[in-house]
Design an enzyme around this catalytic site. Structure first.
Site, mmCIF file in Angstrom:
data_model
loop_
_atom_site.group_PDB
_atom_site.id
_atom_site.type_symbol
_atom_site.label_atom_id
_atom_site.label_comp_id
_atom_site.label_asym_id
_atom_site.label_seq_id
_atom_site.Cartn_x
_atom_site.Cartn_y
_atom_site.Cartn_z
ATOM 1 N N GLY A 91 0.583 -1.243 -0.046
ATOM 2 C CA GLY A 91 -0.136 -0.050 0.045
ATOM 3 C C GLY A 91 0.798 1.371 -0.013
ATOM 4 O O GLY A 91 0.446 2.205 -0.850
ATOM 5 N N ASN A 92 1.813 1.323 0.728
ATOM 6 C CA ASN A 92 2.658 2.563 1.005
ATOM 7 C C ASN A 92 3.447 2.880 -0.459
ATOM 8 O O ASN A 92 3.867 3.996 -0.598
ATOM 9 C CB ASN A 92 3.807 2.350 1.961
ATOM 10 C CG ASN A 92 4.775 1.411 1.900
ATOM 11 O OD1 ASN A 92 4.344 0.154 1.320
ATOM 12 N ND2 ASN A 92 5.929 1.686 2.270
ATOM 13 N N LYS A 120 -11.600 -9.054 3.890
ATOM 14 C CA LYS A 120 -10.666 -8.021 3.275
ATOM 15 C C LYS A 120 -11.000 -6.564 3.254
ATOM 16 O O LYS A 120 -12.053 -6.134 3.026
ATOM 17 C CB LYS A 120 -10.679 -8.292 1.828
ATOM 18 C CG LYS A 120 -9.709 -7.281 0.701
ATOM 19 C CD LYS A 120 -8.183 -7.808 1.040
ATOM 20 C CE LYS A 120 -7.259 -6.934 0.585
ATOM 21 N NZ LYS A 120 -5.982 -7.196 1.068
ATOM 22 N N LYS A 179 -3.646 -9.329 -2.796
ATOM 23 C CA LYS A 179 -2.610 -9.229 -3.986
ATOM 24 C C LYS A 179 -1.407 -10.039 -3.675
ATOM 25 O O LYS A 179 -0.606 -10.331 -4.786
ATOM 26 C CB LYS A 179 -2.391 -7.852 -4.123
ATOM 27 C CG LYS A 179 -1.664 -7.214 -2.965
ATOM 28 C CD LYS A 179 -0.080 -6.853 -3.107
ATOM 29 C CE LYS A 179 0.579 -6.185 -2.157
ATOM 30 N NZ LYS A 179 0.079 -6.192 -0.689
ATOM 31 N N LYS A 190 1.420 -12.659 3.962
ATOM 32 C CA LYS A 190 2.500 -12.374 3.080
ATOM 33 C C LYS A 190 3.437 -13.547 3.383
ATOM 34 O O LYS A 190 4.188 -14.115 2.310
ATOM 35 C CB LYS A 190 3.298 -10.984 3.663
ATOM 36 C CG LYS A 190 2.703 -9.936 3.047
ATOM 37 C CD LYS A 190 3.395 -8.514 3.492
ATOM 38 C CE LYS A 190 2.632 -7.402 3.201
ATOM 39 N NZ LYS A 190 1.691 -7.048 2.145
#
Ligand SMILES: Nc1ncnc2c1ncn2[C@@H]1O[C@H](COP(=O)(O)OP(=O)(O)O)[C@@H](O)[C@H]1O
Ligand SMILES: NC(=O)OP(=O)(O)O
Length: 320
Positions: free
Chosen positions: A12-13, A129, A213, A275
């Site tokens: 996101g960043n 989500k 993602k 992740k």
């Protein structure tokens, strides 16, 4: 010797580090693209994927705000497609600009990517989500009551709308993505985890969901036969005892070690755990494959084995 192929999943960043304006997000992507240019300079083929949680949630709200007979709100799968086009377009501009600064000419292309999911996935009855902006608990509960949509608390940061997030089971465009990479292009794909579709026997149709993602990037890395999967986020490394005085950085870590850490609850379910799961799934497909979790700033050093957390079957992976 064949060129190395790496799937890079942007956190996101990398897109929205501050404001949600188009200008601010494009600026963030320009900074991101300058970091990624190092891979191209060093002869590595890259496939870029990215998240879309904040963006797809905002698109959905914009749709709902303008909803009318003449201007009907679009469903979530279509909003996902819009987010792929929007971020892909920004990234194409940013990547080409970063390469031009270095005197490199390469085409950058975004593939609108459909990702197959299973209609029977239990995620459809348990939305998890988070998408869109943050709300206070009071606001979230009011909107839930008025609209019936689900909200949950997101990792101590506030309340967000939650939607179904089924696991990716296939990527419709994976062959064309491979061909584009083989032809020397930089490809942006599975944006926002891909547009979730099911095969209804006559063709594909979209479903109301947002795929993670990192899981979609893992599936892509397998299908395009990538050498490495890089998951870029806001931290340089994965830690055990994260944010505690005895926090310990993980550098080369094996699947067995990670299984133990998962059992100990070392990785937060809404953020680091997916992740780690994606990293393990890719690494266990072959002893020559590795996943790296690190920050954008350390991305290229991490591929060289000088930074980040590298996940592989046996630890101490050798690649770049
Ligand atoms: N054990 C851990 N080690 C490192 N970071 C962790 C850990 N547990 C939770 N985190 C948090 O997870 C975040 C990454 O998740 P998230 O922000 O959801 O990812 P994304 O970058 O894809 O948007 C890190 O920035 C960190 O704050
Ligand atoms: N689709 C997705 O996983 O987006 P975020 O990474 O922004 O949550």
């Amino acid at each position: 010797m064949s060129r190395k192929k790496v799937v890079i999943a942007l956190g996101g960043n990398a897109i929205q580090s501050g404001e949600a304006t188009a200008q601010a997000q494009q600026k963030a992507l320009e900074d991101t693209a300058r970091q990624l240019a190092a891979f191209i300079e060093n002869g590595i083929d890259i496939i870029i994927s990215h998240g879309n949680g904040p963006q797809v949630g905002n698109i959905l709200l914009q749709q709902k705000a303008a909803d009318s007979e003449k201007n009907p709100a679009m469903p979530l799968d279509t909003c996902g497609a819009m987010s792929q086009g929007m971020i892909g377009y920004w990234m194409q501009n940013a990547m080409e600009k970063a390469l031009r600064e270095k005197g490199i000419k390469k085409d950058v292309v975004t593939v609108v990517t459909r990702v197959l999911v299973d209609q029977q996935d239990s995620a459809f009855v348990n939305p998890t989500k988070p998408i869109g902006p943050f709300y206070s608990e009071e606001e979230a509960k009011r909107v839930m009551e008025e609209t019936g949509v689900s909200f949950k608390e997101d990792a101590g940061r506030g309340w967000r709308r939650v939607v179904a997030s089924p696991k990716p089971v296939g990527i419709v465009e994976h062959s064309v993505i491979s061909s584009l990479v083989e032809a020397g292009n930089i490809v942006i794909s599975v944006g926002g985890g891909g547009i979730p579709v099911v095969d209804n026997g006559e063709g594909f149709s979209g479903v109301e969901a947002v795929i993670d993602k990192d899981f979609a990037s893992e599936k892509l890395a397998e299908l395009v036969d990538a050498d490495a999967l890089l998951i870029l986020t806001a931290v340089d490394n994965v830690y055990v005892n994260f944010n505690k005085p005895n926090q310990k950085k993980l550098e080369d870590v094996t699947l067995e070690e990670l299984k133990t850490y998962i059992e100990e609850g070392q990785f937060a379910p809404g953020s680091m755990l997916p992740k780690i799961e994606a990293a393990m799934t890719f690494a266990e497909t072959s002893a020559s494959r590795k996943t790296i979790i690190t920050s954008l700033e350390q991305a290229y050093s991490a591929l060289e084995g000088k930074a980040g957390t590298a996940v592989s079957i046996k630890g101490s992976p050798v690649m770049a």
